[in-house]
Design a protein around this motif. Structure first.
Motif, short mmCIF file in Angstrom:
data_model
loop_
_atom_site.label_atom_id
_atom_site.label_comp_id
_atom_site.label_asym_id
_atom_site.label_seq_id
_atom_site.Cartn_x
_atom_site.Cartn_y
_atom_site.Cartn_z
N GLU A 122 -10.59 -12.33 6.65
CA GLU A 122 -10.94 -12.24 8.07
C GLU A 122 -10.22 -13.27 8.92
N TYR A 123 -9.97 -14.45 8.38
CA TYR A 123 -9.33 -15.49 9.18
C TYR A 123 -7.85 -15.18 9.44
N TYR A 124 -7.29 -14.26 8.68
CA TYR A 124 -5.88 -13.91 8.85
C TYR A 124 -5.78 -12.77 9.85
N LYS A 125 -5.10 -12.98 10.93
CA LYS A 125 -4.98 -11.97 11.98
C LYS A 125 -3.64 -11.25 11.87
N PRO A 126 -3.68 -9.97 11.46
CA PRO A 126 -2.42 -9.23 11.32
C PRO A 126 -1.78 -8.95 12.68
N THR A 127 -0.48 -8.76 12.66
CA THR A 127 0.27 -8.40 13.86
C THR A 127 0.73 -6.95 13.71
N ASP A 128 1.33 -6.42 14.77
CA ASP A 128 1.84 -5.05 14.71
C ASP A 128 3.03 -4.91 13.77
N SER A 129 3.60 -6.04 13.37
CA SER A 129 4.75 -5.97 12.46
C SER A 129 4.41 -6.45 11.05
N ASP A 130 3.13 -6.40 10.68
CA ASP A 130 2.72 -6.70 9.31
C ASP A 130 2.68 -5.40 8.51
N PHE A 131 3.38 -5.41 7.38
CA PHE A 131 3.41 -4.23 6.51
C PHE A 131 3.31 -4.68 5.07
N PHE A 132 2.76 -3.80 4.26
CA PHE A 132 2.61 -4.06 2.84
C PHE A 132 3.58 -3.17 2.07
N PHE A 133 4.35 -3.79 1.20
CA PHE A 133 5.24 -3.07 0.30
C PHE A 133 4.46 -2.78 -0.97
N ILE A 134 4.37 -1.52 -1.33
CA ILE A 134 3.71 -1.10 -2.56
C ILE A 134 4.75 -0.32 -3.36
N GLY A 135 5.18 -0.89 -4.48
CA GLY A 135 6.26 -0.27 -5.21
C GLY A 135 6.09 -0.31 -6.72
N TYR A 136 4.86 -0.24 -7.19
CA TYR A 136 4.62 -0.34 -8.64
C TYR A 136 4.19 0.97 -9.28
N GLU A 137 3.93 2.01 -8.48
CA GLU A 137 3.43 3.27 -9.04
C GLU A 137 4.60 4.16 -9.46
N LEU A 138 4.54 4.65 -10.69
CA LEU A 138 5.57 5.56 -11.18
C LEU A 138 5.52 6.88 -10.43
N LYS A 139 6.68 7.48 -10.24
CA LYS A 139 6.77 8.78 -9.58
C LYS A 139 6.16 9.85 -10.50
N GLU A 140 5.76 10.94 -9.89
CA GLU A 140 5.21 12.06 -10.65
C GLU A 140 6.25 12.52 -11.68
N GLY A 141 5.79 12.77 -12.90
CA GLY A 141 6.69 13.20 -13.96
C GLY A 141 7.16 12.06 -14.86
N LYS A 142 6.94 10.84 -14.41
CA LYS A 142 7.28 9.67 -15.24
C LYS A 142 6.01 9.25 -15.97
#
Length: 170
Positions: A122-142
């Motif tokens: 709660e103390y962390y105030k996100p901005t409009d340019s805050d984004f999360f990179f999520i890149g650990y999930e295998l693609k379908e078929g893997k």
């Protein structure tokens, strides 16, 4: 006199019109693409084992997403480098392999909440340019045998600060 006044008005209006036409509206999708490009440059650094690139790409303070702690990057430089060396478990794999095997998502804080039911502290105030990179999930078929990364290193937060993208959370 009237001629000079009209000329000055025309020059002023032309200047204002040129100035406003140069301002480009940046959409969330534009920012997401920038965030994705920046994030993938960090991921490429994992394959190159370029600790300096990752370190320079970080904000001066880093939010640890799991614990909610904020640490100075200078205090965790050694840990960053050690983690980077472990990020790719199969050293035979390349960045190209990564993009072929794994889903890559860039999510806003609201999208993170909707997908994972997780919020940032709660103390962390996100901005409009805050984004999360999520890149650990295998693609379908893997399958699990295709998994060659350390998942923790493939989730982080980026932010645009002073016109420059930085890694803000890990």
């Amino acid at each position: 006199m009237k001629y000079y006044l009209i000329l000055n008005v025309i020059i002023f209006v032309s200047f204002v019109a040129c100035s406003t036409s140069r301002k480009v509206s940046v959409t969330t999708e534009d920012l997401k693409q920038e965030a994705k490009d920046f994030s993938l440059s960090i991921i490429k650094s994992y394959f190159d084992e370029d600790c300096n690139k990752v370190f320079v790409s970080m904000s001066d303070s880093i939010l640890l997403i799991d614990s909610g702690e904020i640490l100075a990057k200078i205090d965790i430089e050694n840990e960053i480098c050690q983690s980077l060396r472990k990020a790719i478990r199969d050293k035979e794999k390349s960045f190209k392999d990564y993009t072929e095997f794994y889903n890559i998502e860039i999510l806003t804080p609201i999208e993170i909440y909707k997908k994972f039911n997780r919020t940032i502290p709660e103390y962390y105030k996100p901005t409009d340019s805050d984004f999360f990179f999520i890149g650990y999930e295998l693609k379908e078929g893997k399958d699990r045998a295709d998994n060659f990364i350390w998942d923790d290193m493939f989730v982080f937060m980026v932010r645009k600060e002073n016109g420059k993208w930085v890694m803000k959370g890990a």
